[in-house]
Design a protein around this motif. Structure first.
Motif, mmCIF file in Angstrom:
data_model
loop_
_atom_site.group_PDB
_atom_site.id
_atom_site.type_symbol
_atom_site.label_atom_id
_atom_site.label_comp_id
_atom_site.label_asym_id
_atom_site.label_seq_id
_atom_site.Cartn_x
_atom_site.Cartn_y
_atom_site.Cartn_z
ATOM 1 N N ALA A 59 0.836 -1.203 0.000
ATOM 2 C CA ALA A 59 0.000 0.000 0.000
ATOM 3 C C ALA A 59 0.871 1.254 0.000
ATOM 4 O O ALA A 59 0.587 2.208 -0.727
ATOM 5 C CB ALA A 59 -0.927 -0.010 1.211
ATOM 6 N N GLU A 60 1.947 1.252 0.784
ATOM 7 C CA GLU A 60 2.859 2.392 0.802
ATOM 8 C C GLU A 60 3.462 2.629 -0.575
ATOM 9 O O GLU A 60 3.552 3.771 -1.032
ATOM 10 C CB GLU A 60 3.985 2.155 1.801
ATOM 11 N N TRP A 61 3.898 1.556 -1.219
ATOM 12 C CA TRP A 61 4.496 1.676 -2.543
ATOM 13 C C TRP A 61 3.496 2.253 -3.539
ATOM 14 O O TRP A 61 3.827 3.139 -4.327
ATOM 15 C CB TRP A 61 4.983 0.306 -3.017
ATOM 16 N N ALA A 62 2.267 1.753 -3.520
ATOM 17 C CA ALA A 62 1.257 2.209 -4.469
ATOM 18 C C ALA A 62 0.913 3.684 -4.252
ATOM 19 O O ALA A 62 0.749 4.434 -5.209
ATOM 20 C CB ALA A 62 0.004 1.347 -4.354
ATOM 21 N N VAL A 63 0.819 4.109 -3.001
ATOM 22 C CA VAL A 63 0.515 5.517 -2.715
ATOM 23 C C VAL A 63 1.657 6.400 -3.194
ATOM 24 O O VAL A 63 1.438 7.448 -3.799
ATOM 25 C CB VAL A 63 0.250 5.724 -1.208
ATOM 26 N N LYS A 64 2.886 5.983 -2.973
ATOM 27 C CA LYS A 64 4.037 6.761 -3.407
ATOM 28 C C LYS A 64 4.118 6.832 -4.930
ATOM 29 O O LYS A 64 4.410 7.873 -5.499
ATOM 30 C CB LYS A 64 5.314 6.135 -2.845
ATOM 31 N N LYS A 65 3.823 5.715 -5.600
ATOM 32 C CA LYS A 65 3.878 5.667 -7.061
ATOM 33 C C LYS A 65 2.785 6.531 -7.685
ATOM 34 O O LYS A 65 3.007 7.172 -8.705
ATOM 35 C CB LYS A 65 3.729 4.227 -7.539
ATOM 36 N N GLN A 66 1.615 6.572 -7.089
ATOM 37 C CA GLN A 66 0.474 7.296 -7.643
ATOM 38 C C GLN A 66 0.309 8.667 -6.991
ATOM 39 O O GLN A 66 -0.800 9.117 -6.762
ATOM 40 C CB GLN A 66 -0.799 6.469 -7.445
ATOM 41 N N ARG A 67 1.380 9.312 -6.665
ATOM 42 C CA ARG A 67 1.354 10.573 -5.927
ATOM 43 C C ARG A 67 0.511 11.647 -6.608
ATOM 44 O O ARG A 67 -0.189 12.401 -5.952
ATOM 45 C CB ARG A 67 2.770 11.072 -5.737
ATOM 46 N N GLY A 68 0.526 11.744 -7.922
ATOM 47 C CA GLY A 68 -0.184 12.804 -8.621
ATOM 48 C C GLY A 68 -1.624 12.487 -8.970
ATOM 49 O O GLY A 68 -2.297 13.299 -9.575
ATOM 50 N N HIS A 69 -2.110 11.324 -8.596
ATOM 51 C CA HIS A 69 -3.461 10.927 -8.966
ATOM 52 C C HIS A 69 -4.350 10.882 -7.735
ATOM 53 O O HIS A 69 -3.889 10.748 -6.614
ATOM 54 C CB HIS A 69 -3.442 9.561 -9.643
ATOM 55 N N ARG A 70 -5.641 10.934 -7.950
ATOM 56 C CA ARG A 70 -6.573 10.919 -6.831
ATOM 57 C C ARG A 70 -6.816 9.521 -6.287
ATOM 58 O O ARG A 70 -7.220 9.358 -5.160
ATOM 59 C CB ARG A 70 -7.905 11.523 -7.254
ATOM 60 N N ALA A 71 -6.630 8.520 -7.105
ATOM 61 C CA ALA A 71 -6.836 7.138 -6.670
ATOM 62 C C ALA A 71 -5.755 6.265 -7.298
ATOM 63 O O ALA A 71 -5.164 6.624 -8.307
ATOM 64 C CB ALA A 71 -8.217 6.640 -7.091
ATOM 65 N N VAL A 72 -5.534 5.130 -6.703
ATOM 66 C CA VAL A 72 -4.539 4.199 -7.223
ATOM 67 C C VAL A 72 -5.120 3.498 -8.436
ATOM 68 O O VAL A 72 -6.233 2.977 -8.395
ATOM 69 C CB VAL A 72 -4.139 3.183 -6.142
ATOM 70 N N SER A 73 -4.354 3.470 -9.515
ATOM 71 C CA SER A 73 -4.841 2.876 -10.753
ATOM 72 C C SER A 73 -4.744 1.351 -10.699
ATOM 73 O O SER A 73 -4.002 0.777 -9.905
ATOM 74 C CB SER A 73 -4.038 3.398 -11.939
#
Length: 85
Positions: A59-73
């Motif tokens: 979850a931490e990795w996904a949040v960091k990767k999707q920093r500029g988006h409103r939701a995780v793709s």
């Protein structure tokens, strides 16, 4: 937001419990709007990853990767599954 308030709270002199409560409420009320917004956006990112089934470091990795988006793709979710398996 909690870290910002704690940082400023620790710098204040507090001699009694009542004084400590007053200082805590003072700094909680003084927290800038942009700090609150950043905290909420980060929380939304984690909620999105948890809804996708990710937990912990994934979850931490996904949040960091999707920093500029409103939701995780879905792409981020599938790529982390590939890494974990």
């Amino acid at each position: 937001m909690p870290g910002w308030c704690e940082y400023h709270y620790r710098d204040e002199q507090k001699s009694t419990f009542t004084a400590a409560k007053e200082v805590a409420f003072e700094w909680l009320g003084a927290c800038p709007t942009d700090v609150i917004r950043r905290f909420i956006n980060c929380a939304w990112g984690f909620m999105s990853t948890y809804c996708c089934g990710l937990t912990g470091r994934a979850a931490e990795w996904a949040v960091k990767k999707q920093r500029g988006h409103r939701a995780v793709s879905e792409l981020a979710t599938t790529s982390i599954e590939a890494v974990l398996n």
